[in-house]
Design an enzyme around this catalytic site. Structure first.
Site, PDB file in Angstrom:
ATOM      1  CB  CYS A  38      -0.938  -0.020   1.207  1.00 49.15           C
ATOM      2  SG  CYS A  38      -0.096  -0.043   2.804  1.00 49.15           S
ATOM      3  N   GLY A  41       3.125   0.934   3.001  1.00 47.71           N
ATOM      4  CA  GLY A  41       3.656  -0.415   3.132  1.00 47.71           C
ATOM      5  C   GLY A  41       3.507  -1.031   4.496  1.00 47.71           C
ATOM      6  CB  VAL A  42       3.141  -0.148   7.742  1.00 45.29           C
ATOM      7  CG1 VAL A  42       4.645  -0.228   7.611  1.00 45.29           C
ATOM      8  CG2 VAL A  42       2.678   1.278   7.695  1.00 45.29           C
ATOM      9  NE  ARG A  44      -4.226   1.205   2.362  1.00 40.04           N
ATOM     10  CZ  ARG A  44      -4.158   2.103   1.407  1.00 40.04           C
ATOM     11  NH1 ARG A  44      -5.107   2.202   0.513  1.00 40.04           N
ATOM     12  NH2 ARG A  44      -3.122   2.921   1.324  1.00 40.04           N
TER      13      ARG A  44
END
Length: 104
Positions: A38, A41-42, A44
């Site tokens: 996402c 990057g953490v 979703r």
């Protein structure tokens, strides 16, 4: 996204894995990673990884320990699953998966 749609998304990821594995030479390692990301990057992304791990635990009759698994993920990448609503969503997905599997 609804819980049902999310479970469909996870099933689609599994379908991609099966297809990829069928295309590989069987002498090589199976189950290459699927990349999900996402914006940060953490959040979703963490939900995808955590729900997939927990569903895999259910499917392989392993201990389902969401807080422990999330702590392990956060050792590798801080802030995985950023919000309380994302954390609750993981449990909602697990409950629906168990219902769909007729395990509860």
């Amino acid at each position: 996204m609804s819980v049902g749609a999310w479970i469909s998304y996870l099933e689609e990821i599994q379908s991609v894995r099966r297809h990829t594995n069928s295309m590989l030479d069987t002498s090589r390692s199976l189950n290459p990673p699927i990349v999900v990301h996402c914006s940060a990057g953490v959040g979703r992304t963490g939900v995808v990884i955590l729900t997939e791990l927990m569903v895999s635990c259910v499917e392989h009759n392993e201990k389902v320990d969401v807080p422990m698994m999330l702590a392990r993920l956060r050792q590798q990448r801080m802030l995985m699953v950023q919000t309380i609503s994302q954390y609750k969503f993981v449990y909602q997905v697990l409950i629906q998966f168990l219902k769909n599997s007729r395990l509860i």
